[in-house]
Write a protein that holds these residues in place. Structure first.
Motif, PDB file in Angstrom:
ATOM      1  N   LEU A  10       0.856  -1.193   0.000  1.00 29.46           N
ATOM      2  CA  LEU A  10       0.000   0.000   0.000  1.00 29.46           C
ATOM      3  C   LEU A  10       0.887   1.236   0.000  1.00 29.46           C
ATOM      4  O   LEU A  10       1.660   1.444   0.939  1.00 29.46           O
ATOM      5  CB  LEU A  10      -0.883   0.036   1.253  1.00 29.46           C
ATOM      6  CG  LEU A  10      -2.155  -0.791   1.261  1.00 29.46           C
ATOM      7  CD1 LEU A  10      -2.948  -0.527   2.544  1.00 29.46           C
ATOM      8  CD2 LEU A  10      -3.000  -0.527   0.036  1.00 29.46           C
ATOM      9  N   GLY A  11       0.792   2.032  -1.050  1.00 30.39           N
ATOM     10  CA  GLY A  11       1.596   3.257  -1.141  1.00 30.39           C
ATOM     11  C   GLY A  11       2.848   3.005  -1.949  1.00 30.39           C
ATOM     12  O   GLY A  11       3.682   2.188  -1.566  1.00 30.39           O
ATOM     13  N   MET A  12       2.969   3.691  -3.070  1.00 29.87           N
ATOM     14  CA  MET A  12       4.122   3.473  -3.951  1.00 29.87           C
ATOM     15  C   MET A  12       5.051   4.683  -3.955  1.00 29.87           C
ATOM     16  O   MET A  12       5.446   5.197  -4.997  1.00 29.87           O
ATOM     17  CB  MET A  12       3.646   3.134  -5.376  1.00 29.87           C
ATOM     18  CG  MET A  12       2.940   1.771  -5.452  1.00 29.87           C
ATOM     19  SD  MET A  12       3.936   0.399  -4.812  1.00 29.87           S
ATOM     20  CE  MET A  12       5.131   0.223  -6.096  1.00 29.87           C
ATOM     21  N   GLY A  13       5.407   5.118  -2.741  1.00 32.12           N
ATOM     22  CA  GLY A  13       6.493   6.083  -2.605  1.00 32.12           C
ATOM     23  C   GLY A  13       7.807   5.316  -2.670  1.00 32.12           C
ATOM     24  O   GLY A  13       7.831   4.119  -2.988  1.00 32.12           O
ATOM     25  N   PRO A  14       8.913   5.986  -2.351  1.00 29.76           N
ATOM     26  CA  PRO A  14      10.203   5.297  -2.371  1.00 29.76           C
ATOM     27  C   PRO A  14      10.206   4.043  -1.490  1.00 29.76           C
ATOM     28  O   PRO A  14      10.794   3.017  -1.863  1.00 29.76           O
ATOM     29  CB  PRO A  14      11.176   6.343  -1.823  1.00 29.76           C
ATOM     30  CG  PRO A  14      10.531   7.654  -2.113  1.00 29.76           C
ATOM     31  CD  PRO A  14       9.056   7.407  -2.033  1.00 29.76           C
ATOM     32  N   GLY A  15       9.555   4.125  -0.335  1.00 31.20           N
ATOM     33  CA  GLY A  15       9.507   2.978   0.576  1.00 31.20           C
ATOM     34  C   GLY A  15       8.757   1.811  -0.042  1.00 31.20           C
ATOM     35  O   GLY A  15       9.252   0.667  -0.075  1.00 31.20           O
ATOM     36  N   GLY A  16       7.568   2.096  -0.558  1.00 35.52           N
ATOM     37  CA  GLY A  16       6.753   1.048  -1.174  1.00 35.52           C
ATOM     38  C   GLY A  16       7.430   0.452  -2.396  1.00 35.52           C
ATOM     39  O   GLY A  16       7.379  -0.765  -2.621  1.00 35.52           O
ATOM     40  N   GLU A  41       5.977  11.305  -2.272  1.00 31.31           N
ATOM     41  CA  GLU A  41       6.155  12.759  -2.189  1.00 31.31           C
ATOM     42  C   GLU A  41       7.474  13.233  -2.800  1.00 31.31           C
ATOM     43  O   GLU A  41       7.597  14.386  -3.206  1.00 31.31           O
ATOM     44  CB  GLU A  41       6.066  13.227  -0.729  1.00 31.31           C
ATOM     45  CG  GLU A  41       7.232  12.777   0.144  1.00 31.31           C
ATOM     46  CD  GLU A  41       7.183  13.352   1.550  1.00 31.31           C
ATOM     47  OE1 GLU A  41       6.117  13.871   1.952  1.00 31.31           O
ATOM     48  OE2 GLU A  41       8.214  13.278   2.238  1.00 31.31           O
ATOM     49  N   CYS A  47      12.067  15.914  -2.361  1.00 32.65           N
ATOM     50  CA  CYS A  47      13.485  15.910  -2.772  1.00 32.65           C
ATOM     51  C   CYS A  47      13.733  16.691  -4.051  1.00 32.65           C
ATOM     52  O   CYS A  47      14.598  17.577  -4.084  1.00 32.65           O
ATOM     53  CB  CYS A  47      13.978  14.478  -2.996  1.00 32.65           C
ATOM     54  SG  CYS A  47      13.240  13.221  -1.961  1.00 32.65           S
TER      55      CYS A  47
HETATM   56  C1  LIG Z   1      11.271  19.068   1.602  1.00 33.66           C
HETATM   57  C2  LIG Z   1      11.751  17.643   1.592  1.00 33.66           C
HETATM   58  C3  LIG Z   1      12.956  17.325   0.970  1.00 33.66           C
HETATM   59  C4  LIG Z   1      13.415  16.012   0.963  1.00 33.66           C
HETATM   60  N1  LIG Z   1      14.602  15.730   0.350  1.00 33.66           N
HETATM   61  C5  LIG Z   1      15.077  14.470   0.358  1.00 33.66           C
HETATM   62  C6  LIG Z   1      16.305  14.145  -0.282  1.00 33.66           C
HETATM   63  O1  LIG Z   1      16.966  14.993  -0.839  1.00 33.66           O
HETATM   64  N2  LIG Z   1      16.718  12.850  -0.240  1.00 33.66           N
HETATM   65  C7  LIG Z   1      15.990  11.866   0.395  1.00 33.66           C
HETATM   66  O2  LIG Z   1      16.428  10.720   0.408  1.00 33.66           O
HETATM   67  N3  LIG Z   1      14.823  12.154   0.988  1.00 33.66           N
HETATM   68  C8  LIG Z   1      14.349  13.416   0.999  1.00 33.66           C
HETATM   69  N4  LIG Z   1      13.147  13.685   1.608  1.00 33.66           N
HETATM   70  C9  LIG Z   1      12.437  12.612   2.282  1.00 33.66           C
HETATM   71  C10 LIG Z   1      11.669  11.764   1.277  1.00 33.66           C
HETATM   72  O3  LIG Z   1      10.744  12.557   0.539  1.00 33.66           O
HETATM   73  C11 LIG Z   1      10.915  10.734   2.089  1.00 33.66           C
HETATM   74  O4  LIG Z   1      11.847  10.061   2.927  1.00 33.66           O
HETATM   75  C12 LIG Z   1      10.284   9.702   1.195  1.00 33.66           C
HETATM   76  O5  LIG Z   1       9.403  10.290   0.269  1.00 33.66           O
HETATM   77  C13 LIG Z   1       9.517   8.730   2.084  1.00 33.66           C
HETATM   78  O6  LIG Z   1       9.014   7.724   1.239  1.00 33.66           O
HETATM   79  P1  LIG Z   1       7.786   6.873   1.699  1.00 33.66           P
HETATM   80  O7  LIG Z   1       7.552   5.864   0.627  1.00 33.66           O
HETATM   81  O8  LIG Z   1       7.983   6.359   3.088  1.00 33.66           O
HETATM   82  O9  LIG Z   1       6.557   7.899   1.823  1.00 33.66           O
HETATM   83  P2  LIG Z   1       5.859   8.811   0.719  1.00 33.66           P
HETATM   84  O10 LIG Z   1       6.835   9.381  -0.266  1.00 33.66           O
HETATM   85  O11 LIG Z   1       5.016   9.758   1.496  1.00 33.66           O
HETATM   86  O12 LIG Z   1       4.955   7.816  -0.092  1.00 33.66           O
HETATM   87  C14 LIG Z   1       3.804   7.224   0.499  1.00 33.66           C
HETATM   88  C15 LIG Z   1       2.806   6.958  -0.626  1.00 33.66           C
HETATM   89  O13 LIG Z   1       1.766   6.189  -0.088  1.00 33.66           O
HETATM   90  C16 LIG Z   1       0.542   6.635  -0.642  1.00 33.66           C
HETATM   91  N5  LIG Z   1      -0.512   6.196   0.271  1.00 33.66           N
HETATM   92  C17 LIG Z   1      -0.696   6.544   1.547  1.00 33.66           C
HETATM   93  N6  LIG Z   1      -1.723   5.897   2.068  1.00 33.66           N
HETATM   94  C18 LIG Z   1      -2.208   5.088   1.081  1.00 33.66           C
HETATM   95  C19 LIG Z   1      -3.287   4.171   1.010  1.00 33.66           C
HETATM   96  N7  LIG Z   1      -4.078   3.912   2.076  1.00 33.66           N
HETATM   97  N8  LIG Z   1      -3.533   3.534  -0.167  1.00 33.66           N
HETATM   98  C20 LIG Z   1      -2.729   3.783  -1.245  1.00 33.66           C
HETATM   99  N9  LIG Z   1      -1.687   4.643  -1.229  1.00 33.66           N
HETATM  100  C21 LIG Z   1      -1.437   5.294  -0.057  1.00 33.66           C
HETATM  101  C22 LIG Z   1       0.709   8.138  -0.731  1.00 33.66           C
HETATM  102  O14 LIG Z   1      -0.177   8.700  -1.703  1.00 33.66           O
HETATM  103  C23 LIG Z   1       2.168   8.242  -1.157  1.00 33.66           C
HETATM  104  O15 LIG Z   1       2.310   8.292  -2.584  1.00 33.66           O
HETATM  105  C24 LIG Z   1      12.656  14.999   1.619  1.00 33.66           C
HETATM  106  C25 LIG Z   1      11.440  15.316   2.238  1.00 33.66           C
HETATM  107  C26 LIG Z   1      10.992  16.609   2.237  1.00 33.66           C
HETATM  108  C27 LIG Z   1       9.668  16.936   2.920  1.00 33.66           C
END
Ligand SMILES: Cc1cc2nc3c(=O)[nH]c(=O)nc-3n(C[C@H](O)[C@H](O)[C@H](O)COP(=O)(O)OP(=O)(O)OC[C@H]3O[C@@H](n4cnc5c(N)ncnc54)[C@H](O)[C@@H]3O)c2cc1C
Length: 95
Positions: A10-16, A41, A47
């Motif tokens: 669930l969620g295709m950010g970098p983690g997913g 994001e 980023c």
């Molecule tokens: C200003 C800023 C600058 C940054 N710069 C850097 C950098 O230079 N280098 C770096 O490594 N990191 C950087 N980061 C951090 C980086 O953006 C995060 O660490 C990263 O995006 C986290 O990935 P994630 O997959 O955990 O979460 P997210 O990127 O938040 O992805 C989560 C995804 O899950 C989806 N989702 C949530 N709930 C559901 C659901 N119930 N069903 C379906 N989809 C769902 C969301 O829509 C989203 O697309 C920065 C962050 C910020 C705020």
């Protein structure tokens, strides 16, 4: 749809994406579900736009520095063309 999968992410950010990739690499069948934007994001709000702003500010600083060098160069040229001849003509006269 009546299909069985091993992993649902669930969620295709970098983690997913990482989890889905690792699971797929391990031979598991994976489905990724994203409710908003593929990539999370990072590419849209975090980023990438941050780096673009920082790089833009860096380029602005370089432009300011270059501007300073150009001004200094212009002043040096003026000095060479106007002031220097008057200073060295005295020296030449003494030699
Ligand atoms: C200003 C800023 C600058 C940054 N710069 C850097 C950098 O230079 N280098 C770096 O490594 N990191 C950087 N980061 C951090 C980086 O953006 C995060 O660490 C990263 O995006 C986290 O990935 P994630 O997959 O955990 O979460 P997210 O990127 O938040 O992805 C989560 C995804 O899950 C989806 N989702 C949530 N709930 C559901 C659901 N119930 N069903 C379906 N989809 C769902 C969301 O829509 C989203 O697309 C920065 C962050 C910020 C705020």
């Amino acid at each position: 749809m009546d299909e069985q999968v091993d992993v649902i992410v669930l969620g295709m950010g970098p983690g997913g994406e990482e989890v889905a990739g690792q699971a797929a690499a391990a031979g598991l069948s994976v489905v990724g579900i994203e409710e908003r934007l593929l990539g999370g994001e990072c590419p849209y709000f975090a980023c990438v736009p941050t780096k673009m702003m920082v790089r833009g500010a860096d380029l602005g600083n370089v432009a300011d520095a270059l501007d300073g060098i150009m001004n200094a160069n212009a002043q040096l040229t003026t000095f060479h063309q106007t002031r220097l001849p008057t200073l060295t003509s005295g020296e030449a006269g003494r030699a």
